[in-house]
Design an enzyme around this catalytic site. Sequence first.
Site, PDB file in Angstrom:
ATOM      1  N   CYS A 384      21.009  95.746  31.335  1.00  0.00           N
ATOM      2  CA  CYS A 384      19.964  96.156  30.398  1.00  0.00           C
ATOM      3  C   CYS A 384      19.075  97.253  31.007  1.00  0.00           C
ATOM      4  CB  CYS A 384      19.181  94.936  29.923  1.00  0.00           C
ATOM      5  SG  CYS A 384      18.427  95.223  28.313  1.00  0.00           S
ATOM      6  N   GLY A 386      18.479  97.700  33.989  1.00  0.00           N
ATOM      7  CA  GLY A 386      19.246  98.170  35.146  1.00  0.00           C
ATOM      8  C   GLY A 386      20.263  99.225  34.735  1.00  0.00           C
ATOM      9  N   HIS A 511      23.361  91.408  27.813  1.00  0.00           N
ATOM     10  CA  HIS A 511      23.227  90.510  28.967  1.00  0.00           C
ATOM     11  C   HIS A 511      24.436  89.580  29.017  1.00  0.00           C
ATOM     12  CE1 HIS A 511      18.830  91.243  29.686  1.00  0.00           C
ATOM     13  NE2 HIS A 511      18.922  91.671  28.446  1.00  0.00           N
ATOM     14  N   GLU A 513      25.384  87.634  31.172  1.00  0.00           N
ATOM     15  CA  GLU A 513      25.124  86.359  31.867  1.00  0.00           C
ATOM     16  C   GLU A 513      24.905  85.206  30.885  1.00  0.00           C
ATOM     17  OE1 GLU A 513      23.370  89.102  32.119  1.00  0.00           O
ATOM     18  OE2 GLU A 513      21.231  88.795  31.760  1.00  0.00           O
TER      19      GLU A 513
HETATM   20  N1  GLN Z   1      12.856  97.464  28.672  1.00  0.00           N
HETATM   21  C1  GLN Z   1      14.168  97.767  28.216  1.00  0.00           C
HETATM   22  C2  GLN Z   1      14.260  97.796  26.696  1.00  0.00           C
HETATM   23  O1  GLN Z   1      13.418  97.276  26.026  1.00  0.00           O
HETATM   24  C3  GLN Z   1      15.202  96.814  28.803  1.00  0.00           C
HETATM   25  C4  GLN Z   1      15.038  95.398  28.389  1.00  0.00           C
HETATM   26  C5  GLN Z   1      15.783  94.422  29.254  1.00  0.00           C
HETATM   27  O2  GLN Z   1      16.105  94.717  30.418  1.00  0.00           O
HETATM   28  N2  GLN Z   1      16.023  93.223  28.761  1.00  0.00           N
HETATM   29  O3  GLN Z   1      15.189  98.340  26.160  1.00  0.00           O
END
Ligand code: GLN
Length: 535
Positions: A384, A386, A511, A513
């Site tokens: 995400c 990352g 995600h 995970e």
């Molecule tokens: N802050 C980022 C977004 O809103 C990533 C969110 C996250 O890592 N869950 O897109």
Amino acid sequence: MPQKFVFITGGVMSGIGKGIVSASSGLLLKSRGYSVGIIKIDPYLNVDAGTMNPYAHGEVYVTEDGGETDLDLGHYERFLGTNLSKKHNITTGQIYYNVIAKERRGEYLGKTVQIIPHITNEIKERITGLAKETDVDIIVVEVGGTVGDIEGLPFLEAARQMRVDLGPENVAFVHLALAPISNVTGEQKTKPVQHSVQELRRIGIQPNIVIARSPRPLEEEARYKIALFANLPKDAVFSDHDTKSPYEVPLLLERQGYGKMIVRILNLDKREPDLNAWEDFVNKLYSIDKEVPIAMIGKYTRLKDSYISISEALKSAGVAVGVLPRFVWLEATDIEKGKVMIEEELSDVSGAVVLPGFGIRGTEGKIKAIKYLRENNIPTLGICFGMQLSVVEYARDVLGLRGANSTEIDPNTPHPVIDLLPEQKRVKYMGGTMRLGASRIRIEEGTLVHELYKKEFVYERHRHRYEVNLDYLDKFIESGVKIGGWSDSGLVEFIELSKKDHRFFIGSQPHPEFTSRPLNPNPLYLGLIKEAIKA
Ligand code: GLN
């Protein structure tokens, strides 16, 4: 058969593993062939966990249907291997919200709306309604917090009433409390357990089972005392002592006859549990003696629970291939301040996960780490945020787009390579308004992601407001970056470096995970671990 309910309450203090005991209770019933659902009650006023900082409550777990829930739902899904809905996490906020909305609609016309019966009825309806809707044999209900908390009282009162409404053979109470070891004498102390049982009985709940959480196995004398004070036979008192892994807890309880005891209380058919696969997993986990160092780069690293689904996904992947990840936690804000030298920290890790997150703090630290991971060919998974920051790093360092950024971090960046999702531009409220939950992703053939998933379509869960800006995509693709997966609406879901540029670098907008299970680890985490152990 009438539907059955098992309430799990906690005593003395929180954070002693009530979620694990609840998940274990669910598993022991499921392994006997019953269909089981689990609910977590969170007595706080937030409507959901989505607006809370990970330091307040650990990771926000995302359900398939887009609920932003308590991390215990992650334990439940991992232990039971089933997907739960957002309705399986009930908060005080939701209950009051509904009751107040009903009052405004005039549904209580003429009445004074009160905690008892209106709030307690709403709670009971939520629990029994979900039981009916999901048509399961048994629902385990974990009541968050500890007995005696003011905010938990309406939930315990509703639970007490449920036993009266439905009959004692349909509602069981399990109480988990701490039996500490005295530092001075080394004795196992049962008084805190006794007091919390008394507190429970004061509000009208006689537990059917008491589980003592202690560093050491419960001594006979202690078991006897607890039974006596709790008004229970000795075989209704169980020991939940320290284990090497929480995955052993269901086996630990089963060995003491816990499953049988619940079956007896609820008047269920006596059946033998099938725990073979679970036992194999735990045995394998315990027999592993090889470690693989994996860097975990984030900004909530002081509380390991902030990323629990990710560390569990890596552990499960490790068990599948016979190694255990050794986590090297790197605090992004420390990297940013120069307190941590990434060259030193990252030079001997075998793989890395760049963790999810929000907001500006620590971002430049993460970007610095990403640059090192990319340039030094270290297997990397960016999740995400990352992933988004990996895109920013590549734009700056490889594509030469100076000042490239996500508009979340720098709204005036000359190169907004990560930008707000179109539908997010209209969003005003912060609660429950991100792009949330599972959706279909088409995997692009000829990519590493495809090699790992071996599927044309996958469903992974999302939680974000920002996305790769499609205006810049050609530049990335021209320089060799590959798009591993697309959403139905054409958004970038997976992005990766080509094999000739890097042995394993995947950015994942969802995600993965959240779909990883102990017995069935997610392919991306499995892929990372497999690559990391290749010398
Ligand atoms: N802050 C980022 C977004 O809103 C990533 C969110 C996250 O890592 N869950 O897109």
